[in-house]
Design an enzyme around this catalytic site. Structure first.
Site, PDB file in Angstrom:
ATOM      1  N   ASN A   1      -7.004  -2.289  -0.996  1.00  0.00           N
ATOM      2  CA  ASN A   1      -6.267  -2.852   0.145  1.00  0.00           C
ATOM      3  C   ASN A   1      -6.982  -4.012   0.838  1.00  0.00           C
ATOM      4  O   ASN A   1      -6.370  -4.725   1.641  1.00  0.00           O
ATOM      5  CB  ASN A   1      -5.942  -1.751   1.177  1.00  0.00           C
ATOM      6  CG  ASN A   1      -4.819  -0.832   0.747  1.00  0.00           C
ATOM      7  OD1 ASN A   1      -4.746   0.320   1.148  1.00  0.00           O
ATOM      8  ND2 ASN A   1      -3.901  -1.330  -0.091  1.00  0.00           N
TER       9      ASN A   1
ATOM     10  N   ASP B   1       3.539   5.452   1.024  1.00  0.00           N
ATOM     11  CA  ASP B   1       3.887   4.100   0.575  1.00  0.00           C
ATOM     12  C   ASP B   1       5.256   3.695   1.122  1.00  0.00           C
ATOM     13  O   ASP B   1       6.112   4.559   1.349  1.00  0.00           O
ATOM     14  CB  ASP B   1       3.900   4.080  -0.965  1.00  0.00           C
ATOM     15  CG  ASP B   1       3.856   2.663  -1.506  1.00  0.00           C
ATOM     16  OD1 ASP B   1       3.571   1.722  -0.724  1.00  0.00           O
ATOM     17  OD2 ASP B   1       4.101   2.493  -2.719  1.00  0.00           O
TER      18      ASP B   1
HETATM   19  C1  FPP Z   1       1.490   1.533   2.349  1.00  0.00           C
HETATM   20  O1  FPP Z   1       2.609   0.807   2.761  1.00  0.00           O
HETATM   21  C2  FPP Z   1       0.774   2.169   3.415  1.00  0.00           C
HETATM   22  C3  FPP Z   1      -0.510   1.890   3.756  1.00  0.00           C
HETATM   23  C4  FPP Z   1      -1.280   0.744   3.305  1.00  0.00           C
HETATM   24  C5  FPP Z   1      -1.216   2.859   4.581  1.00  0.00           C
HETATM   25  C6  FPP Z   1      -0.972   2.709   6.017  1.00  0.00           C
HETATM   26  C7  FPP Z   1      -0.596   4.000   6.573  1.00  0.00           C
HETATM   27  C8  FPP Z   1      -0.293   4.172   7.838  1.00  0.00           C
HETATM   28  C9  FPP Z   1      -0.329   3.074   8.829  1.00  0.00           C
HETATM   29  C10 FPP Z   1       0.092   5.502   8.290  1.00  0.00           C
HETATM   30  C11 FPP Z   1      -0.878   5.981   9.342  1.00  0.00           C
HETATM   31  C12 FPP Z   1      -1.894   6.851   8.794  1.00  0.00           C
HETATM   32  C13 FPP Z   1      -2.900   7.333   9.491  1.00  0.00           C
HETATM   33  C14 FPP Z   1      -3.804   8.344   8.895  1.00  0.00           C
HETATM   34  C15 FPP Z   1      -3.161   6.886  10.857  1.00  0.00           C
HETATM   35  P1  FPP Z   1       2.767  -0.607   2.093  1.00  0.00           P
HETATM   36  O2  FPP Z   1       2.304  -1.631   3.081  1.00  0.00           O
HETATM   37  O3  FPP Z   1       2.063  -0.685   0.777  1.00  0.00           O
HETATM   38  O4  FPP Z   1       4.321  -0.685   1.861  1.00  0.00           O
HETATM   39  P2  FPP Z   1       5.084  -1.562   0.767  1.00  0.00           P
HETATM   40  O5  FPP Z   1       4.679  -1.032  -0.581  1.00  0.00           O
HETATM   41  O6  FPP Z   1       6.511  -1.325   1.101  1.00  0.00           O
HETATM   42  O7  FPP Z   1       4.654  -2.976   0.980  1.00  0.00           O
END
Ligand code: FPP
Length: 283
Positions: free
Chosen positions: A93, A45
């Site tokens: 998501n 996160d």
């Molecule tokens: C949360 O950050 C993260 C995600 C929704 C997952 C995305 C993960 C990656 C891109 C890493 C790569 C992984 C793989 C397996 C290729 P957020 O957007 O919720 O952050 P915030 O809470 O600060 O808004």
């Protein structure tokens, strides 16, 4: 590379990590390689906040997050963890802006292509956890291919949770059990379902439950992640945002995990009080 002395294991295993910083070297000295978690689960996160802090678009945070995923995967494989599960995309998501969803799907496809040599080199077997049949067709193809290409690998199992929800997983398991009952025992009284039955019908069938769950960026929630499997997991929340969760932070988390006493509902042998839960000293 500076030789690392270690309490329980010879050093060659650690040589696989390549050059280490002095801080990493100190952490590795503290780490008992025989008491590492068998299965580490991570809620990655903070990509959005990382980008925001730098006045960059959110997608730049996701791109930076893929580099952290790479380091984490490689480090865990080289430390010989049995399984690593990364929460890449939840059933919730889909509520994000379409452009961000499209970017995340594209990023994952790119990642699977680009990282395949690293996955193969580290003998990693890939699995995907979630309602995969609801993913775009192109993603489903890449997911299938990645599993097929790595099916014969004998090292760490890397699980990518994709269109994953813990409640959805339990519902899917119950429905799978009911479907099996209907075909095999038509008309008879349904048997009682045991914890083992349910576990066997989860997406994680055959894997040990996570011993450690790490969540980056400070939120104290489990966000519908591996609800059944984390029943006895140690939970570490670090303030570090996912793109900043480098190898040093990961080793710190593993050292912190080893300070915990896992009791599974029992009591301490000396009858003393349980130690207070600690948080990872993130930064
Ligand atoms: C949360 O950050 C993260 C995600 C929704 C997952 C995305 C993960 C990656 C891109 C890493 C790569 C992984 C793989 C397996 C290729 P957020 O957007 O919720 O952050 P915030 O809470 O600060 O808004």
């Amino acid at each position: 590379m500076t030789p690392i002395t270690h309490k329980t294991l010879e050093v060659p295993l650690l040589a696989a990590l390549g050059p280490v910083t002095p801080e990493e070297s100190r952490l590795l000295e503290k780490l008992d390689l025989q008491r590492l978690p068998r299965h580490l689960a991570v809620i990655m996160d903070g990509n959005g906040r990382w980008a925001q802090k730098r006045h960059l678009p959110r997608i730049a945070g996701h791109r930076a997050g893929t580099q952290t995923a790479r380091t984490t995967i490689e480090t865990c494989a080289r430390l010989h963890l049995e399984a690593l599960t990364l929460y890449a995309f939840s059933v919730e998501n889909w509520r994000r802006p379409q452009a961000e969803i499209d970017f995340l799907m594209q990023l994952l496809r790119e990642y699977l292509r680009q990282e395949m040599p690293l996955i193969q080199k580290n003998n990693i077997r890939m699995r995907f956890l979630g309602r995969l049949e609801e993913l775009p067709a192109g993603v489903q193809n890449d997911v299938r291919e990645s599993m097929e290409k790595t099916a014969g690998n004998q090292g760490m199992v890397l699980c990518v949770a994709l269109n994953y929800g813990g409640r959805a997983e339990i519902v899917d398991a119950v429905n799978a059990i009911l479907a099996a009952e209907r075909t095999s025992l038509a008309g008879s009284v349904p048997r009682r379902v045991s914890e083992e039955d349910l576990s066997r019908h989860l997406y994680t069938d055959g894997l040990p439950d996570p011993d450690l769950l790490i969540r980056t960026s400070g939120e104290m929630r489990v966000s519908n992640f591996l609800l059944w499997q984390i029943a006895y997991a140690e939970i570490l929340v670090t303030e570090t945002l996912w793109p900043d969760f480098n190898r040093t932070r990961l080793l710190e988390a593993l050292v912190e995990y080893q300070k915990r006493e896992r009791r599974y509902g029992g009591i301490r042998e000396d009858g003393s009080e349980e130690p207070k839960p600690a948080r990872v000293a993130g930064e």
